[in-house]
Motif scaffolding. Structure first.
Motif, PDB file in Angstrom:
ATOM      1  N   SER A   1      -6.050  -0.566  -7.551  1.00 24.65           N
ATOM      2  CA  SER A   1      -5.622  -0.078  -6.285  1.00 24.65           C
ATOM      3  C   SER A   1      -5.237  -0.948  -5.288  1.00 24.65           C
ATOM      4  CB  SER A   1      -7.257   0.683  -5.864  1.00 24.65           C
ATOM      5  OG  SER A   1      -7.892  -0.271  -5.692  1.00 24.65           O
ATOM      6  N   SER A   2      -4.865  -0.523  -4.225  1.00 27.80           N
ATOM      7  CA  SER A   2      -4.339  -1.523  -3.022  1.00 27.80           C
ATOM      8  C   SER A   2      -5.524  -2.063  -2.612  1.00 27.80           C
ATOM      9  CB  SER A   2      -3.504  -0.687  -2.039  1.00 27.80           C
ATOM     10  OG  SER A   2      -4.471   0.332  -1.380  1.00 27.80           O
TER      11      SER A   2
ATOM     12  N   ASN B   1       0.622  -1.320   0.001  1.00 29.94           N
ATOM     13  CA  ASN B   1      -0.152  -0.108   0.270  1.00 29.94           C
ATOM     14  C   ASN B   1       0.919   1.123   0.080  1.00 29.94           C
ATOM     15  OD1 ASN B   1      -2.218   1.416   0.122  1.00 29.94           O
ATOM     16  ND2 ASN B   1      -2.208   1.617   2.291  1.00 29.94           N
TER      17      ASN B   1
ATOM     18  N   ALA C   1      -4.559  -4.978   1.061  1.00 32.23           N
ATOM     19  CA  ALA C   1      -3.524  -4.064   1.257  1.00 32.23           C
ATOM     20  C   ALA C   1      -4.081  -2.869   1.975  1.00 32.23           C
ATOM     21  CB  ALA C   1      -2.757  -4.046  -0.062  1.00 32.23           C
ATOM     22  N   SER C   2      -5.219  -2.523   1.652  1.00 32.88           N
ATOM     23  CA  SER C   2      -5.604  -1.175   2.048  1.00 32.88           C
ATOM     24  C   SER C   2      -6.352  -1.084   3.585  1.00 32.88           C
ATOM     25  CB  SER C   2      -6.963  -0.801   0.963  1.00 32.88           C
ATOM     26  OG  SER C   2      -7.994  -1.916   1.106  1.00 32.88           O
TER      27      SER C   2
ATOM     28  N   SER D   1       1.602   4.150  -3.407  1.00 38.46           N
ATOM     29  CA  SER D   1       1.104   5.421  -3.000  1.00 38.46           C
ATOM     30  C   SER D   1       1.675   6.458  -3.946  1.00 38.46           C
ATOM     31  CB  SER D   1       1.290   6.054  -1.412  1.00 38.46           C
ATOM     32  OG  SER D   1       2.669   6.015  -1.352  1.00 38.46           O
TER      33      SER D   1
END
Length: 474
Positions: free
Chosen positions: A305-306, A258, A466-467, A262
């Motif tokens: 996305s994560s 994550n 991961a988020s 970013s």
């Protein structure tokens, strides 16, 4: 403590005369592997800028060892085996001098499954203590190692390197593995420094002399030696089991991914170059996973996305023959089949198929499979696809066959549900216990997985994103 020499923990930086391989502390190189997934997921599109970093990667030819009898590829998904090597060669020797001349082991085996279309990814962990049937492999010096009816999975890497691990996992899952990435733990500290540290959350104060981790409870951002100490600690956190540690390390790898995904890293050329150099200096892949191939994979996953990067441990539990070991459970093969059949393009509706959308279908789910928690998992999958679901609990008796039954006025709703079940059970009217307008799903032991028109693998029990907040469940 297990006496099997393949059951390795961390090895302390101690006097080699005093360090015992059977009681030492294993360093987890697999945290580095998380960066391999991140590299695939985003940064590789900048191939021109980071071409020099790609020159750091070593390659191995595994095709000859794998041979022609391999699982068929069923779709455009990509499966990459991620391996963490505990080699003590070179600078790695400081983390266990007593093992400097021993063959390397892999206590980290993660199958990174990239769904077709690049929108989702799942890291599937195989516990080091998993007992499996080991196929015949070629050793590092060219000898043939006979097949074994029962062996610990992490011995595959010692026997024949990455090719033997690929062959072993393919044989037990029937999933075609496209590539492998192998990382040692020498670059770990550099990677955590390159991303500016990784967030963690401690449920209590930790002062562990073996791993040298000394932190107060609460949130921290750690890197370098402190991050290394965190992934080494076992008895200072949790219940001391390897299963508990795997979950904690999956959270760490998710947080690392994550952070690396970013904008603060991906949009900073200097930080990204530092990250790429740190990751590639300890990376080995198959010859077919060239920088150009990695770039194409990265381009295909650019929008991921994560929150779409998930981690799960392969369905397993205590081995009935040895409770110090692990064995696949009955849920493993249905899970493998879900991975094998992962698609993104929904099937075209058949002529005459019901047009009633899932949002207008009420379903009660009953567990007749004999597998604890199956009704809850199936209910969550149905809810994720828009169905109105309640858990009916356990059926009066177990059934080998999944059934669909319906109450008055719910025949077309039943057809909508059946279209999502691979076994296509014939829906029948329920004569007793029926509820008007409601469809009953009785999940039998033949249950595979719900079809997913959105693509990807349905939510799995115990998965980590991961988020996720690093303090979630801490």
């Amino acid at each position: 403590m297990n006496s099997n020499p393949m059951y390795m923990e961390y090895v302390d930086d101690a006097d080699p005369q005093q360090a015992s391989p059977r009681r030492g502390w294993r360093i987890l190189g697999w945290v580095c592997i998380g960066l391999s997934a991140v590299m695939v997921a985003g940064s590789l599109t900048a191939y021109g800028l980071y071409r020099k970093a790609f020159g750091n990667i070593s390659h191995e030819d595994v095709n000859a060892q794998l041979g022609p009898n391999r699982p068929k590829k069923l779709n455009s998904a990509m499966n990459i085996l991620l391996l963490g090597s505990d080699t003590r060669a070179g600078a790695n020797s400081k983390y266990g001098r007593a093992l400097k001349n021993e063959p390397p082991r892999s206590d980290t085996m993660i199958l990174l499954h990239l769904s077709p279309g690049g929108g989702q990814a799942m890291g599937i962990s195989f516990p080091r203590d998993l007992m499996v049937r080991m196929p015949s492999c070629k050793s590092r010096d060219g000898r043939t190692i006979p097949a074994q009816a029962r062996a610990q999975i992490n011995s595959a890497f010692t026997n024949g390197g990455a090719a033997c691990v690929m062959k072993t996992i393919e044989s037990l899952s029937n999933i075609r593995i496209d590539h492998f990435m192998q990382v040692d733990f020498n670059g770990f500290k550099s990677i955590t420094n390159a991303v500016g540290g990784v967030p963690i959350c401690l449920p209590k104060d930790v002062n562990d002399p073996k791993s040298k981790l000394n932190l107060k409870r609460g949130r921290h951002t750690i890197k370098g030696e402190t991050a290394l100490a965190y992934v080494r600690v076992r008895h200072g956190l949790g219940d001391g089991s390897d299963t508990d540690r795997i979950k904690r390390q999956q959270k760490f790898m998710g947080a690392l991914a994550n952070k690396a995904m970013s904008a603060g890293v991906l949009s900073n050329p200097a930080r990204m170059l530092s990250l790429m150099n740190a990751a590639t200096k300890s990376l080995t892949t198959d010859k077919e996973l060239t920088p150009q191939v990695m770039m194409r994979i990265g381009q295909g996953m650019q929008g991921m996305s994560s929150g779409k990067l998930r981690f799960i441990t392969v369905p397993s539990g205590p081995d009935p023959a040895d409770t110090n070991r692990v064995a696949l459970t009955t849920e493993a093969q249905p899970f493998f089949e879900t991975v094998r059949n992962d698609k993104t393009v929904p099937e075209a509706p058949k002529p005459g198929a019901s047009k009633i959308p899932p949002s207008q279908v009420q379903v009660r789910v009953y567990n007749a499979s004999g597998i604890a928690g199956q009704a809850k998992r199936v209910s969550e999958d149905l809810q994720a696809q828009g169905y109105q679901v309640t858990v009916g609990g356990n059926a009066p008796s177990n059934s080998a066959i999944t059934k669909v039954m319906y109450g008055a006025g719910a025949d077309r709703q039943a057809q909508t549900l059946v279209s999502m079940i691979p076994s296509k059970p014939q829906p029948t009217a329920r004569t007793t216990g029926a509820k008007p307008g409601v469809v009953d799903l009785i999940v039998g032991s033949d249950w595979k997985a719900l079809k997913n028109p959105k693509g990807g693998i349905p939510k799995q029990n115990g998965e980590i994103k991961a988020s996720d907040d690093v303090c979630k469940g801490a």
